[in-house]
Scaffold this active site. Structure first.
Site, PDB file in Angstrom:
ATOM      1  N   ASP A 164       0.774  -1.231   0.000  1.00 30.27           N
ATOM      2  CA  ASP A 164       0.000   0.000   0.000  1.00 30.27           C
ATOM      3  C   ASP A 164       0.816   1.297   0.000  1.00 30.27           C
ATOM      4  O   ASP A 164       0.509   2.217  -0.742  1.00 30.27           O
ATOM      5  CB  ASP A 164      -0.925   0.034   1.221  1.00 30.27           C
ATOM      6  CG  ASP A 164      -1.891  -1.129   1.263  1.00 30.27           C
ATOM      7  OD1 ASP A 164      -1.724  -2.094   0.494  1.00 30.27           O
ATOM      8  OD2 ASP A 164      -2.817  -1.092   2.090  1.00 30.27           O
ATOM      9  N   GLU A 393       2.044  -9.479  11.459  1.00 35.04           N
ATOM     10  CA  GLU A 393       1.769  -9.173  10.054  1.00 35.04           C
ATOM     11  C   GLU A 393       3.070  -8.980   9.284  1.00 35.04           C
ATOM     12  O   GLU A 393       3.244  -9.479   8.182  1.00 35.04           O
ATOM     13  CB  GLU A 393       0.902  -7.912   9.975  1.00 35.04           C
ATOM     14  CG  GLU A 393       0.467  -7.530   8.578  1.00 35.04           C
ATOM     15  CD  GLU A 393      -0.436  -6.287   8.568  1.00 35.04           C
ATOM     16  OE1 GLU A 393      -0.888  -5.907   7.479  1.00 35.04           O
ATOM     17  OE2 GLU A 393      -0.686  -5.713   9.654  1.00 35.04           O
TER      18      GLU A 393
END
Length: 426
Positions: A164, A393
């Site tokens: 992102d 993550e």
């Protein structure tokens, strides 16, 4: 930690995030089904529950749009803990989805699960059902995101890349306006450290693009030319090319001749076009700004992930040397941005941290090219990160600090996959 204990812990993470027919990446931060998360998580499921693996991808493909696109988020159940939710996207689907896509790794996952399946009958049935849908998605990419027929597809929103807030996007993203976006409240920074997440300024531009595409009725015949952000990402294209290759091989073995031939043609054209992204100075592939018509000189993981496609051996060898060079400036491979670059941020999402899913795909590409010198180090670092910092993550490549969401599904899935497919010293 013993490997069997690590696998048991990983399976528990996946179980905790299992919603029956799909997984969420992690509770709270990501409460819905994400596209490439699901496809990669299915690889982990397949090692201990093949029917559940097939169901994961089935659920994803069930929400494919009529034009072939598979959206990047499916909002199965209401949850106001995530922004932007269905009301912001306004795609008008019966089960709400976003209007953009994500890296099409499902073709690779389906082929890999099929080829090593223990239940051959089930695998054959599911592959025959899924390949036409996946093929339609691949065709959509080259129709909607490569209107000039270059062989390479463009991203129209950074979220499509899966990376992102990569440094790769900074200059192109600066062309995206922020005026008129209005006020909004982010939810991600209530679940994760803001220092690990994209900035507020980036979020305004993310939302401007969503609002722009919504104003065009999510008509994919219009979005490409209307977007001020048009970036060709070598890592994204490599995933698409590899999936086309895998679909071609599998469809050929299943007698699905048209799909096999068309997939092979798309893969071959894409692979040839990838050469236009190679950069000798950095010994890796680079992103390309389609609006400006020039390469983006940003030493990120996208140009290393390109090895996931069947790139020439000489390119794979150069990328292996590039990874070895990166290893001199970090403790854990592979950083998502060069640690010697002034833009490197070891804790901030895709501007430096290590992601196990990328490590897995890069290692797979190197193995496929029979360039294996760095594979043991890459896979070993995945295990070391989990031992030190758990199933986060992503992780800081220098300190191993766990970042983003905890108890993360695809991190767990990759550990299961890696430990079942690679040999490690006890």
């Amino acid at each position: 930690m013993k490997h069997e204990d690590m696998i048991a812990h990983a399976r528990q993470v996946m179980s905790d995030n299992d919603r029956g027919t799909y997984t969420v990446p992690t509770h709270g931060l990501y409460p819905f089904q994400w596209n490439w998360d699901s496809a990669l998580s299915a690889l982990g499921f397949a090692q201990f529950d093949e029917p559940r693996a097939w169901t994961e991808i089935e659920t994803l493909l069930a929400h494919q749009w009529e034009d072939g696109m598979v959206p990047h988020i499916i909002f199965h159940q209401p949850d106001d803990g995530y922004f932007p939710g269905p009301d912001v996207w306004g795609t008008g689907r019966e089960v709400p989805t976003t209007g953009i896509t994500q890296p099409p790794v499902a073709g690779f996952a389906v082929a890999r699960i099929h080829d090593r399946a223990r239940d051959k009958a089930l695998a054959g049935q599911k592959a025959r059902e899924m390949l036409p849908r996946i093929h339609a998605w691949h065709q959509w990419f080259y129709r909607a995101r490569d209107p000039q027929g270059t062989g390479l597809v463009a991203l129209l929103h950074p979220w499509e890349s899966g990376r992102d807030n990569s440094v790769d996007w900074d200059d192109a993203f600066s062309r995206v306006p922020t005026e008129g976006v209005g006020d909004f409240t982010r939810r991600d920074t209530t679940h994760a450290n803001p220092e690990h997440r994209p900035t507020d300024a980036q979020y305004k531009r993310y939302i401007w693009l969503v609002q722009k595409f919504r104003s065009l009725g999510w008509d994919n015949s219009k979005l490409h030319d209307a977007s001020p952000f048009q970036v060709v990402d070598p890592g994204f294209n490599a995933i698409l090319i590899r999936s086309c290759e895998e679909v071609a091989d599998l469809a050929g073995r299943l007698g699905m001749t048209d799909i096999a031939e068309q997939s092979r043609a798309m893969a071959d054209k894409g692979l040839a076009a990838m050469e236009t992204l190679w950069n000798d100075a950095l010994s890796q592939y680079l992103c390309y700004d389609r609006k400006l018509g020039q390469q983006i000189e940003s030493p990120s993981i996208g140009g290393i992930l390109a090895v996931f496609a069947g790139v020439p051996t000489a390119r794979a060898e150069a990328i292996s040397r590039r990874i070895a060079k990166l290893a001199e400036s970090c403790e854990y491979l592979i950083p998502s941005h060069d640690p010697t670059s002034p833009d490197f941020e070891g804790l901030r999402y895709w501007r430096g941290p290590v992601w196990l899913i990328v490590n897995y795909m890069v290692a797979d590409g190197l193995e496929r090219a029979d360039v294996t010198e760095m594979v043991g180090r890459i896979m070993g670092d995945c295990l070391r990160l989990i031992e030190v910092s758990g199933f986060a993550e992503y992780h800081d490549p220098i300190t191993a600090e766990p970042c983003g969401g905890a108890h993360f599904t695809w991190t767990a899935a990759m550990i299961i996959e890696i430990l079942h497919t690679h040999e490690f010293a006890a």
